[in-house]
Design a protein around this motif. Structure first.
Motif, PDB file in Angstrom:
ATOM      1  N   PHE A 105       0.868  -1.176   0.000  1.00 45.47           N
ATOM      2  CA  PHE A 105       0.000   0.000   0.000  1.00 45.47           C
ATOM      3  C   PHE A 105       0.902   1.222   0.000  1.00 45.47           C
ATOM      4  N   VAL A 127       1.493   4.665   1.475  1.00 43.62           N
ATOM      5  CA  VAL A 127       0.990   5.486   2.582  1.00 43.62           C
ATOM      6  C   VAL A 127       1.732   6.821   2.605  1.00 43.62           C
ATOM      7  N   VAL A 173       2.561  -5.061   2.976  1.00 43.80           N
ATOM      8  CA  VAL A 173       1.589  -5.576   3.938  1.00 43.80           C
ATOM      9  C   VAL A 173       1.485  -7.097   3.835  1.00 43.80           C
ATOM     10  N   SER A 189      -3.834  -8.099  15.298  1.00 39.26           N
ATOM     11  CA  SER A 189      -4.448  -7.045  14.500  1.00 39.26           C
ATOM     12  C   SER A 189      -3.379  -6.340  13.658  1.00 39.26           C
ATOM     13  N   GLY A 190      -3.682  -6.158  12.384  1.00 38.84           N
ATOM     14  CA  GLY A 190      -2.761  -5.426  11.503  1.00 38.84           C
ATOM     15  C   GLY A 190      -1.748  -6.311  10.809  1.00 38.84           C
ATOM     16  N   CYS A 191      -1.793  -7.653  11.044  1.00 33.90           N
ATOM     17  CA  CYS A 191      -0.763  -8.506  10.431  1.00 33.90           C
ATOM     18  C   CYS A 191      -1.063  -8.787   8.960  1.00 33.90           C
ATOM     19  N   GLY A 192      -2.275  -8.440   8.489  1.00 32.69           N
ATOM     20  CA  GLY A 192      -2.557  -8.577   7.056  1.00 32.69           C
ATOM     21  C   GLY A 192      -3.602  -9.614   6.704  1.00 32.69           C
ATOM     22  N   LYS A 193      -4.353 -10.111   7.684  1.00 31.74           N
ATOM     23  CA  LYS A 193      -5.330 -11.182   7.434  1.00 31.74           C
ATOM     24  C   LYS A 193      -6.408 -10.743   6.438  1.00 31.74           C
ATOM     25  N   THR A 194      -7.016  -9.583   6.728  1.00 29.35           N
ATOM     26  CA  THR A 194      -8.089  -9.097   5.859  1.00 29.35           C
ATOM     27  C   THR A 194      -7.547  -8.811   4.457  1.00 29.35           C
ATOM     28  N   THR A 195      -6.376  -8.201   4.401  1.00 30.26           N
ATOM     29  CA  THR A 195      -5.793  -7.878   3.094  1.00 30.26           C
ATOM     30  C   THR A 195      -5.580  -9.163   2.290  1.00 30.26           C
TER      31      THR A 195
HETATM   32  N1  LIG Z   1      -6.162   0.650   2.026  1.00 31.58           N
HETATM   33  C1  LIG Z   1      -5.079   0.666   2.801  1.00 31.58           C
HETATM   34  N2  LIG Z   1      -4.126   1.625   2.673  1.00 31.58           N
HETATM   35  C2  LIG Z   1      -3.016   1.616   3.436  1.00 31.58           C
HETATM   36  N3  LIG Z   1      -2.736   0.677   4.366  1.00 31.58           N
HETATM   37  C3  LIG Z   1      -3.629  -0.304   4.540  1.00 31.58           C
HETATM   38  C4  LIG Z   1      -4.857  -0.357   3.770  1.00 31.58           C
HETATM   39  N4  LIG Z   1      -5.559  -1.458   4.176  1.00 31.58           N
HETATM   40  C5  LIG Z   1      -4.815  -2.046   5.131  1.00 31.58           C
HETATM   41  N5  LIG Z   1      -3.667  -1.351   5.356  1.00 31.58           N
HETATM   42  C6  LIG Z   1      -2.605  -1.711   6.322  1.00 31.58           C
HETATM   43  O1  LIG Z   1      -2.277  -3.046   6.084  1.00 31.58           O
HETATM   44  C7  LIG Z   1      -1.953  -3.712   7.311  1.00 31.58           C
HETATM   45  C8  LIG Z   1      -2.774  -4.971   7.405  1.00 31.58           C
HETATM   46  O2  LIG Z   1      -4.153  -4.628   7.556  1.00 31.58           O
HETATM   47  P1  LIG Z   1      -5.294  -5.719   7.645  1.00 31.58           P
HETATM   48  O3  LIG Z   1      -6.572  -4.994   7.757  1.00 31.58           O
HETATM   49  O4  LIG Z   1      -5.121  -6.677   6.531  1.00 31.58           O
HETATM   50  O5  LIG Z   1      -4.925  -6.434   9.031  1.00 31.58           O
HETATM   51  P2  LIG Z   1      -5.759  -7.527   9.847  1.00 31.58           P
HETATM   52  O6  LIG Z   1      -4.770  -8.616  10.173  1.00 31.58           O
HETATM   53  O7  LIG Z   1      -6.984  -7.900   9.110  1.00 31.58           O
HETATM   54  O8  LIG Z   1      -6.115  -6.735  11.190  1.00 31.58           O
HETATM   55  P3  LIG Z   1      -7.435  -6.868  12.119  1.00 31.58           P
HETATM   56  O9  LIG Z   1      -7.207  -8.108  12.952  1.00 31.58           O
HETATM   57  O10 LIG Z   1      -7.375  -5.635  12.954  1.00 31.58           O
HETATM   58  O11 LIG Z   1      -8.626  -6.940  11.244  1.00 31.58           O
HETATM   59  C9  LIG Z   1      -2.206  -2.715   8.413  1.00 31.58           C
HETATM   60  O12 LIG Z   1      -0.960  -2.175   8.799  1.00 31.58           O
HETATM   61  C10 LIG Z   1      -3.076  -1.680   7.765  1.00 31.58           C
HETATM   62  O13 LIG Z   1      -2.859  -0.414   8.334  1.00 31.58           O
END
Ligand SMILES: Nc1ncnc2c1ncn2[C@@H]1O[C@H](COP(=O)(O)OP(=O)(O)OP(=O)(O)O)[C@@H](O)[C@H]1O
Ligand SMILES: [Mg+2]
Length: 344
Positions: free
Chosen positions: A15, A17, A31, A51-57
């Motif tokens: 991403f 930023v 990410v 949280s933030g490790c990238g699961k959703t991405t």
């Molecule tokens: N659209 C975006 N632009 C910039 N950074 C992003 C974007 N989407 C996610 N990130 C960053 O990517 C990283 C992973 O985010 P993600 O949402 O995949 O984490 P996660 O493991 O799903 O967290 P959670 O458990 O809180 O849902 C984070 O550091 C987040 O800030």
């Protein structure tokens, strides 16, 4: 052995930023880093991590909600064709959209408040298939029944439903195209424990009936233990451990997994539990540590961990247990004993 359905190969996602420096260009932040795994038909792979490790991405890249920066996702379709859909454009991908669906965490915001439940559920059907009104109606009542929704409520709007019912609506919407793969992103996290159990049982029943493959993203390890066949543990955009669910819970081979497991509650007052508190902060993905990216918080680190980055490698021929720790087979890490019965 069931057939492979997805090969995820070297997925990277960056991403851009905003830089903290004035007038400088946006910084790319990695990410997801070289994520690879295979998925078999009818199984559930859970993805866990802080949280933030990238699961959703990762889930969104696989469901093509966001474009990965590089990598491949090979889908083995019914006709046994192998299709790399990651770099297909939207039009080309449309024919496979129905096979790969996603369910999101928050049933309060993921359903449009301006659409009736009937319209929400049928939207994917109408965009993907050319069906008559009678055929659509038939499919909706079948799915409503399967997901425990009262067909007479379908003309209502989402605000009239409770959280558990809304999640059933989201599941019905995901199911209506008869997908092969569903990415469930924290699909039960916002629900009460008793409703959570109902929805999990529903997902398991639907999997048995239709042979659906789940990618189940969750931070709740008790839920993961119930639903998974395999578990992938993510840390700072990388998979650091992956194995069958019993292996991960009983014999973790990465200190990060051990720390995550130490927080799982055990419903037995006679079992004493040493919770591992990870010192320090979650590292900044924009400026990751040298060597093993977990080393600043690892209680077992050596000089090698600070300088050499461990790859995700197989640690055991039989169990196909992967770990990215230099000492995977030397450390005797504490797990949580679980019954050896999977989610049967
Ligand atoms: N659209 C975006 N632009 C910039 N950074 C992003 C974007 N989407 C996610 N990130 C960053 O990517 C990283 C992973 O985010 P993600 O949402 O995949 O984490 P996660 O493991 O799903 O967290 P959670 O458990 O809180 O849902 C984070 O550091 C987040 O800030
Ligand atoms: Mg998330």
């Amino acid at each position: 052995m069931s057939k492979q359905i997805l090969n995820v190969k070297n997925i990277n996602k960056e991403f851009k930023v905003k830089s903290t420096k004035l007038f400088s260009r946006p910084d790319p932040v990695k990410v997801l880093k070289d994520i690879s795994f295979d998925l078999y038909e009818g199984e559930t792979l859970s993805i866990v991590g802080e949280s933030g490790c990238g699961k959703t991405t990762l889930g969104r890249c696989i469901a093509k909600g966001v474009e990965a920066t590089s990598g491949e996702v090979i889908y083995h379709s019914d006709a046994d064709k192998q299709i790399d859909y990651l770099h297909m454009d939207k039009q080309e991908f449309k024919q496979f959209r129905k096979d790969i669906q996603m369910i999101f965490q928050d049933p309060y915001s993921s359903l449009s408040p301006r659409m009736s439940v009937y319209d929400i559920i049928t939207e994917p059907l109408i965009t993907n298939f050319n069906l008559s009104k009678a055929e659509v109606d038939k499919k909706v009542s079948e799915i409503a029944e399967k997901t425990g929704l009262n067909a007479s409520y379908l003309r209502r709007y989402p605000h009239a439903f409770s959280g558990g019912q809304r999640q059933r609506i989201a599941i019905a919407r995901a199911l209506i195209t008869q997908p092969k793969i569903i990415v469930c992103d924290e699909a039960v996290s916002a629900l009460d424990v008793s409703i959570q159990a109902q929805i999990i049982n529903l997902l398991i029943d639907l999997q048995k009936e239709f042979g659906i493959t789940y990618i189940f993203i969750s931070h709740d390890l008790s839920v993961v233990q119930t639903i998974s066949d395999k578990v992938a543990v993510m840390h700072l955009g990388k998979i650091v451990e992956m194995a069958d669910v019993e292996e991960i819970f009983n014999h973790p081979k990465h200190p990060y997994t051990e720390a995550l497991l130490s927080a799982v509650p055990i419903p037995d007052p006679n079992v004493e539990k040493d919770r591992i508190i990870l010192d320090g902060e979650v590292p900044n993905p924009a400026n990751p540590p040298t060597g093993c990216e977990f080393h600043p918080r690892c209680p077992y680190k050596t000089d090698k961990c600070i300088s050499e980055r461990p790859d995700l490698t197989q640690t055991d021929e039989e169990n196909v247990h992967l770990s990215a720790c230099h000492y995977a087979n030397e450390l005797h890490l504490k797990g949580v004993k679980i019954a050896n019965e999977g989610n049967e």
